[in-house]
Design an enzyme around this catalytic site. Structure first.
Site, PDB file in Angstrom:
ATOM      1  N   ASP A   1      25.810  37.996  42.899  1.00 37.17           N
ATOM      2  CA  ASP A   1      27.228  38.227  42.659  1.00 37.17           C
ATOM      3  C   ASP A   1      27.471  39.450  41.779  1.00 37.17           C
ATOM      4  OD1 ASP A   1      29.914  38.155  42.192  1.00 37.17           O
ATOM      5  OD2 ASP A   1      29.989  36.054  41.579  1.00 37.17           O
TER       6      ASP A   1
ATOM      7  N   ASP B   1      23.131  30.070  43.473  1.00 36.57           N
ATOM      8  CA  ASP B   1      24.495  30.555  43.717  1.00 36.57           C
ATOM      9  C   ASP B   1      25.049  31.394  42.560  1.00 36.57           C
ATOM     10  OD1 ASP B   1      26.753  30.597  45.399  1.00 36.57           O
ATOM     11  OD2 ASP B   1      27.707  28.981  44.278  1.00 36.57           O
ATOM     12  N   HIS B   2      25.876  32.372  42.901  1.00 39.32           N
ATOM     13  CA  HIS B   2      26.573  33.208  41.897  1.00 39.32           C
ATOM     14  C   HIS B   2      25.622  33.742  40.843  1.00 39.32           C
ATOM     15  CE1 HIS B   2      30.683  32.977  43.260  1.00 39.32           C
ATOM     16  NE2 HIS B   2      30.575  31.675  43.433  1.00 39.32           N
TER      17      HIS B   2
ATOM     18  N   THR C   1      34.180  22.068  42.976  1.00 40.07           N
ATOM     19  CA  THR C   1      35.113  21.339  42.112  1.00 40.07           C
ATOM     20  C   THR C   1      35.549  19.994  42.689  1.00 40.07           C
ATOM     21  OG1 THR C   1      35.870  23.457  41.269  1.00 40.07           O
ATOM     22  CG2 THR C   1      37.330  21.586  40.898  1.00 40.07           C
TER      23      THR C   1
ATOM     24  N   SER D   1      24.187  26.987  40.653  1.00 41.26           N
ATOM     25  CA  SER D   1      24.735  28.270  40.206  1.00 41.26           C
ATOM     26  C   SER D   1      24.121  28.700  38.874  1.00 41.26           C
ATOM     27  CB  SER D   1      26.251  28.178  40.048  1.00 41.26           C
ATOM     28  OG  SER D   1      26.541  27.403  38.907  1.00 41.26           O
TER      29      SER D   1
ATOM     30  N   HIS E   1      38.406  29.859  42.978  1.00 38.61           N
ATOM     31  CA  HIS E   1      37.500  28.833  42.442  1.00 38.61           C
ATOM     32  C   HIS E   1      38.242  27.837  41.533  1.00 38.61           C
ATOM     33  CE1 HIS E   1      34.413  31.941  43.395  1.00 38.61           C
ATOM     34  NE2 HIS E   1      33.677  30.874  43.657  1.00 38.61           N
TER      35      HIS E   1
HETATM   36  O1  G3H Z   1      30.165  29.005  44.990  1.00 36.44           O
HETATM   37  C1  G3H Z   1      30.727  27.897  44.850  1.00 36.44           C
HETATM   38  C2  G3H Z   1      32.063  27.672  45.316  1.00 36.44           C
HETATM   39  O2  G3H Z   1      32.735  28.812  45.594  1.00 36.44           O
HETATM   40  C3  G3H Z   1      32.774  26.464  44.819  1.00 36.44           C
HETATM   41  O3  G3H Z   1      34.154  26.671  44.537  1.00 36.44           O
HETATM   42  O4  G3H Z   1      34.425  24.814  42.948  1.00 36.44           O
HETATM   43  O5  G3H Z   1      36.381  25.981  43.865  1.00 36.44           O
HETATM   44  O6  G3H Z   1      35.031  24.519  45.340  1.00 36.44           O
HETATM   45  P1  G3H Z   1      35.040  25.424  44.160  1.00 36.44           P
HETATM   46 ZN    ZN Z   2      31.855  30.582  44.568  1.00 35.09          ZN
END
Ligand code: G3H
Ligand code: ZN
Length: 288
Positions: free
Chosen positions: A106, A84-85, A236, A50, A183
């Site tokens: 994003d 990501d993001h 997470t 990310s 998240h």
């Molecule tokens: O883009 C990554 C995820 O949406 C991870 O989310 O850390 O809550 O599992 P999380």
């Molecule tokens: Zn995410």
């Protein structure tokens, strides 16, 4: 094995009425644990880095991307590399040169029209560089320490008609939707809106992505996949397993200074979490 692409993993999952898991990479140990977990489960996976993780590495994408790609190539599991993001257009434009086959752009914090404009630009760039682009409509809360969003706040849940118009207007390859997950949850207590997922699946012609899956119980994930989610993002839960193992080790041995002593069990715990999530996604084929 050579890197595979997110596009092919998502498309194979969609064809088989399954979902592919995407796991967040922050350090080299994350990449190693995800590869090990995927090998144990005998399943493909997406390794995603990310923009926040890039910030953690001093703004440098090159080293963590190269290390993650090297781990993925050395694995016997089919693994893809995803950025990501991404909020920064400058970072987006580095994706192709750094070996990524896909990006999640994003713009979800922007008002609808601006989100459409920025995402359509990102998709145009993606098409020109062979990059698969995911985007987000609605707000999956909990990003960068923000609290989970109240489900009744306008725009927090993705509206199916708006999502269909958004997919059409932007040309995205996949759409992250807000359906009840958030998240950074450390307890698996989220409840998803399965009726909304089914309505979105009906209305939106591209694969749907569930973010914030760490807080979603196994049964809810299975139901979400049955209702049409094709990519399940997990971050997470990996850190919870990793940090829990470090904490446990150091509580028993306060004198160790060699990080390998606690990173090894932490990486093993993370790999077990990866394998467990992949197991949830690959039960017997879902009824059509
Ligand atoms: O883009 C990554 C995820 O949406 C991870 O989310 O850390 O809550 O599992 P999380
Ligand atoms: Zn995410």
């Amino acid at each position: 094995m050579p890197l595979v692409s997110t596009a092919e993993l998502v498309s194979a999952a969609t064809d088989g009425k399954r979902a592919v898991a995407a796991f967040n990479v922050i350090t080299l140990e994350h990449a190693e644990a995800i590869a090990a977990g995927a090998e144990t489960a005998g399943a493909p996976a997406i390794l995603q880095i990310s923009e926040n993780a890039v910030r953690f590495h001093g703004g440098s994408l090159t080293a963590i991307a190269a290390a993650t790609a090297a781990v993925a190539r050395a694995s016997t599991a089919p693994l893809a590399l995803h950025l990501d993001h991404v909020v920064s257009v400058e970072l987006l434009h580095r994706a192709a040169a750094e070996g990524f086959g896909s990006v999640m752009f994003d713009a979800s914090k922007l008002p609808y029209e601006e989100n459409v404009r920025a995402t359509a630009d990102a998709v145009r760039w993606g098409r020109a560089h062979g990059i698969w682009v995911e985007a987000e409509l609605g707000r999956v809360g909990g990003k960068e320490g923000e609290p989970p969003l109240d489900a009744h706040t306008p725009g927090v849940r993705t509206d199916p008609a708006e999502a269909a118009a958004y997919a059409e207007a932007t040309g995205v390859d996949a759409l992250a939707v807000a359906v009840g997950s958030s998240h950074a949850m450390t307890e698996r207590t989220a409840r998803l809106d399965h009726t909304l997922i089914a309505r979105l699946r009906e209305a939106v012609p591209v694969p749907l992505v569930l973010h914030g899956s760490s807080g979603v119980p196994d049964t809810e994930i299975r139901a979400a996949v049955a209702a049409g989610m094709a990519k399940i993002n997990v971050g997470t839960a990996l850190n919870t397993a990793f940090t829990g193992a470090v904490r446990e080790f150091l509580a028993e041995d306060g004198r160790t200074v060699d990080p390998r002593k606690y990173l090894a069990p932490a990486r093993t715990a993370m790999a077990a979490t990866v394998a467990a999530f992949l197991g949830v996604l690959s039960p017997a084929p879902l009824p059509s």
